[in-house]
Design a protein around this motif. Structure first.
Motif, PDB file in Angstrom:
ATOM      1  N   UNK A 156       0.815  -1.222   0.000  1.00  0.00           N
ATOM      2  CA  UNK A 156       0.000   0.000   0.000  1.00  0.00           C
ATOM      3  C   UNK A 156       0.846   1.268   0.000  1.00  0.00           C
ATOM      4  N   UNK A 157       2.118   1.114   0.337  1.00  0.00           N
ATOM      5  CA  UNK A 157       2.944   2.282   0.649  1.00  0.00           C
ATOM      6  C   UNK A 157       3.047   3.276  -0.501  1.00  0.00           C
ATOM      7  N   UNK A 164       7.327  -6.684  -8.904  1.00  0.00           N
ATOM      8  CA  UNK A 164       7.542  -6.403  -7.492  1.00  0.00           C
ATOM      9  C   UNK A 164       6.561  -5.347  -7.020  1.00  0.00           C
ATOM     10  N   UNK A 165       5.946  -5.559  -5.867  1.00  0.00           N
ATOM     11  CA  UNK A 165       4.986  -4.610  -5.315  1.00  0.00           C
ATOM     12  C   UNK A 165       5.632  -3.224  -5.211  1.00  0.00           C
ATOM     13  N   UNK A 166       4.877  -2.163  -5.457  1.00  0.00           N
ATOM     14  CA  UNK A 166       3.427  -2.146  -5.688  1.00  0.00           C
ATOM     15  C   UNK A 166       3.033  -2.170  -7.164  1.00  0.00           C
ATOM     16  N   UNK A 169      -4.174 -10.383 -16.198  1.00  0.00           N
ATOM     17  CA  UNK A 169      -3.427  -9.687 -15.163  1.00  0.00           C
ATOM     18  C   UNK A 169      -4.193  -8.445 -14.725  1.00  0.00           C
ATOM     19  N   UNK A 170      -3.483  -7.491 -14.111  1.00  0.00           N
ATOM     20  CA  UNK A 170      -4.113  -6.251 -13.680  1.00  0.00           C
ATOM     21  C   UNK A 170      -4.023  -5.166 -14.749  1.00  0.00           C
ATOM     22  N   UNK A 171      -2.947  -5.222 -15.558  1.00  0.00           N
ATOM     23  CA  UNK A 171      -2.692  -4.206 -16.582  1.00  0.00           C
ATOM     24  C   UNK A 171      -2.221  -4.914 -17.844  1.00  0.00           C
TER      25      UNK A 171
END
Length: 275
Positions: free
Chosen positions: A28-29, A166-168, A205-207
């Motif tokens: 979330x950072x 790697x997040x985010x 996926x997300x994107x």
């Protein structure tokens, strides 16, 4: 006394707890607030690169009655021509792990550079091609899932795959039209790919990232070895042009190094024994 006082201890504890909290909440950072995304969405969409359909890809061929086969054939012919001319006009960069890296600018209005990474591999061209084509899981730890959306002929397909980040950063999805050849002069092999839209390839996926150019040239270079060259131009979505100029090429070099390293034998631990 040489011992930290209570104030120092309290500050150190607070800093440690703060860092621990940042690690726990790393996903979330660095998230961008939704309001900021909605404010910038229109301008970003206006500048976005869209993938063509197979029919639209064929219309990019100058000849009348052009189709996607002719488009792919033109890509392969251009790659062979570049290789024959020893890739003139590329700007060489410093690189890592005994790889070679270069780039050139493309005058089509998009700021992203075209990158070229090369490495020698301890395997013949056809084996290297198969490693790139069907065995990505052996050299890419971010490779999550894949499927062949449509087989167009024995050497051409619409292929969808998903790469972790790697997040985010979001999980990225790719849908490409790709074709390969193993019967080229001098024992060369080749794989070219470009993003396309396909009705049977919903977002996994997300994107959805855009492969503007991806070309693998694999040439024999003696005693069972091959020289692998990857030419690459990809819009991963969510990075600045400056990041692409400074960082993306080194990711390309790291990728060909991982492909090379996937052929190297594992070194067994422990003392040597005479058998």
């Amino acid at each position: 006394t040489g011992k930290p006082d209570q104030k120092d201890l309290s500050e150190n504890l607070a800093a440690t707890q703060g860092l621990a909290h940042m690690i726990m909440e790393c996903n979330k950072l660095f998230e961008v607030p939704h309001e900021m995304v909605t404010q910038s969405r229109n301008s970003y969409v206006d500048a976005e690169v869209h993938s063509p359909t197979l029919d639209e890809l064929g219309k990019q061929v100058d000849e009348e009655g052009g189709n996607y086969q002719m488009y792919l054939e033109s890509l392969m012919q251009n790659l062979q021509k570049e290789a024959k001319e020893k890739f003139k006009g590329w700007v060489t960069c410093s690189s890592i792990e005994n790889t070679e890296l270069a780039y050139k600018k493309v005058g089509d209005g998009n700021p992203l550079r075209l990158w070229k990474a090369s490495v020698e591999v301890e395997a013949p061209p056809s084996v290297v091609l198969n490693r790139v084509l069907r065995e990505r899981h052996l050299w890419d730890e971010d490779f999550l899932q894949w499927k062949v959306v449509e087989s167009l002929d024995k050497q051409t397909e619409v292929y969808q795959y998903v790469l972790n980040s790697m997040a985010p950063h979001p999980v990225r999805d790719f849908v490409v039209l790709r074709t390969w050849r193993t019967d080229l002069p001098k024992g060369m092999c080749m794989l070219v790919a470009v993003s396309v839209e396909h009705e049977e390839a919903p977002l996994m996926g997300a994107v959805r990232a855009i492969v503007m150019d991806s070309q693998y040239l694999i040439e024999p270079c003696g005693s069972g070895k091959a020289r692998l060259t990857h030419i690459c131009r990809i819009d991963l979505k969510g990075h600045s042009p400056e990041w692409y100029n400074k960082g993306f090429g080194h990711l390309c070099a790291a990728e060909v190094a991982r492909i090379r390293n996937s052929f190297q034998p594992l070194i067994a631990e422990g003392p040597e024994t005479k058998i």
